[in-house]
Write an enzyme that holds these catalytic residues in place. Structure first.
Site, PDB file in Angstrom:
ATOM      1  N   GLY A  24      -0.415  -6.651  -2.703  1.00 38.94           N
ATOM      2  CA  GLY A  24      -1.424  -6.250  -3.670  1.00 38.94           C
ATOM      3  C   GLY A  24      -1.906  -4.850  -3.371  1.00 38.94           C
ATOM      4  CB  CYS A  25      -5.162  -3.219  -4.029  1.00 35.94           C
ATOM      5  SG  CYS A  25      -6.016  -1.676  -3.681  1.00 35.94           S
ATOM      6  CG  PHE A  26      -2.213   1.109  -1.011  1.00 35.15           C
ATOM      7  CD1 PHE A  26      -3.406   1.531  -1.565  1.00 35.15           C
ATOM      8  CD2 PHE A  26      -1.078   1.874  -1.275  1.00 35.15           C
ATOM      9  CE1 PHE A  26      -3.488   2.664  -2.354  1.00 35.15           C
ATOM     10  CE2 PHE A  26      -1.142   3.009  -2.070  1.00 35.15           C
ATOM     11  CZ  PHE A  26      -2.356   3.406  -2.609  1.00 35.15           C
ATOM     12  CD1 TRP A  27      -6.907   1.970  -1.205  1.00 35.74           C
ATOM     13  CD2 TRP A  27      -8.353   1.259  -2.752  1.00 35.74           C
ATOM     14  NE1 TRP A  27      -7.057   2.968  -2.136  1.00 35.74           N
ATOM     15  CE2 TRP A  27      -7.939   2.563  -3.092  1.00 35.74           C
ATOM     16  CE3 TRP A  27      -9.260   0.606  -3.576  1.00 35.74           C
ATOM     17  CZ2 TRP A  27      -8.409   3.225  -4.229  1.00 35.74           C
ATOM     18  CZ3 TRP A  27      -9.726   1.271  -4.704  1.00 35.74           C
ATOM     19  CH2 TRP A  27      -9.309   2.565  -5.022  1.00 35.74           C
ATOM     20  CB  CYS A  28      -6.806  -5.560  -0.107  1.00 36.19           C
ATOM     21  SG  CYS A  28      -7.836  -5.524  -1.581  1.00 36.19           S
TER      22      CYS A  28
END
Length: 192
Positions: A24-28
């Site tokens: 998913g989102c790489f920030w997570c």
């Protein structure tokens, strides 16, 4: 199909190994692994696509085939690839195709980008073992670790630098709490 399906060797420091994961989102994903004991560095970027040097706008526009991913540089004397995968599977939903929560598209796919045959075998075995814990089948892909393109600077350490941003409060913080709850003994400095 990526423009280059050959595994690309990644330079690491002596005594260090690398894992490349898309959940998913790489920030997570970055925020979770930055907290894990044995992890030296986490870099957000793009992998598995069909053009060279993609940027965020192109990847999010679903024009490149790349996944948002992280490269995790770790000390194998403190953790190992299988442990990284256990955290990976428990901190995102590996049963949804091209989606994590409200984030949808191929850039949010669940993939393990393997750097060698040993990682491929560990990934297969881990998926088989953990598959029994899910109601729906795991749809995580095992792909060759092709060229990794480091994301723009503002994406690096995003949660640490922007903890009060809306997305961080609504989505990233929940993943971090899940890591803390399920892997308290693996938090940096936990002493275990």
């Amino acid at each position: 199909m990526p423009f280059d399906s050959e595994i690309v060797e990644v330079k690491t420091r002596p005594g260090e190994e690398v894992a490349t994961l898309a959940g998913g989102c790489f920030w997570c994903t970055e925020a979770v692994f930055e907290r894990m004991e044995g992890v030296n560095d986490v870099v957000s970027g793009y992998i598995g696509g069909k053009i060279k040097n993609p940027n965020y706008k192109q990847v999010c526009g679903k024009m490149t085939g790349h996944a948002e991913a992280v490269q995790i540089y770790y000390d194998p004397s403190k953790t190992n690839f299988e442990e990284l995968l256990k955290v990976f599977f428990k901190t995102h939903d590996p049963t949804t195709l091209n989606r994590q929560g409200a984030d949808g598209g191929p850039q949010y796919r669940s993939s393990i980008f393997v750097h060698n045959d040993e990682q491929r075998e560990i990934a297969k075995k881990t998926m088989e073992k953990l598959g029994e814990e899910y109601r729906d089948p795991i749809v995580t892909l095992i792909e060759p670790a092709t060229k990794f393109y480091v994301a723009e600077e503002y994406h690096q350490d995003y949660y640490r630098r922007n903890p009060n941003a809306g997305y961080c409060q609504a989505v990233v913080a929940a993943k971090v709490r899940k890591f803390n709850r399920n892997f308290g003994d693996k938090i940096k400095g936990s002493g275990k």
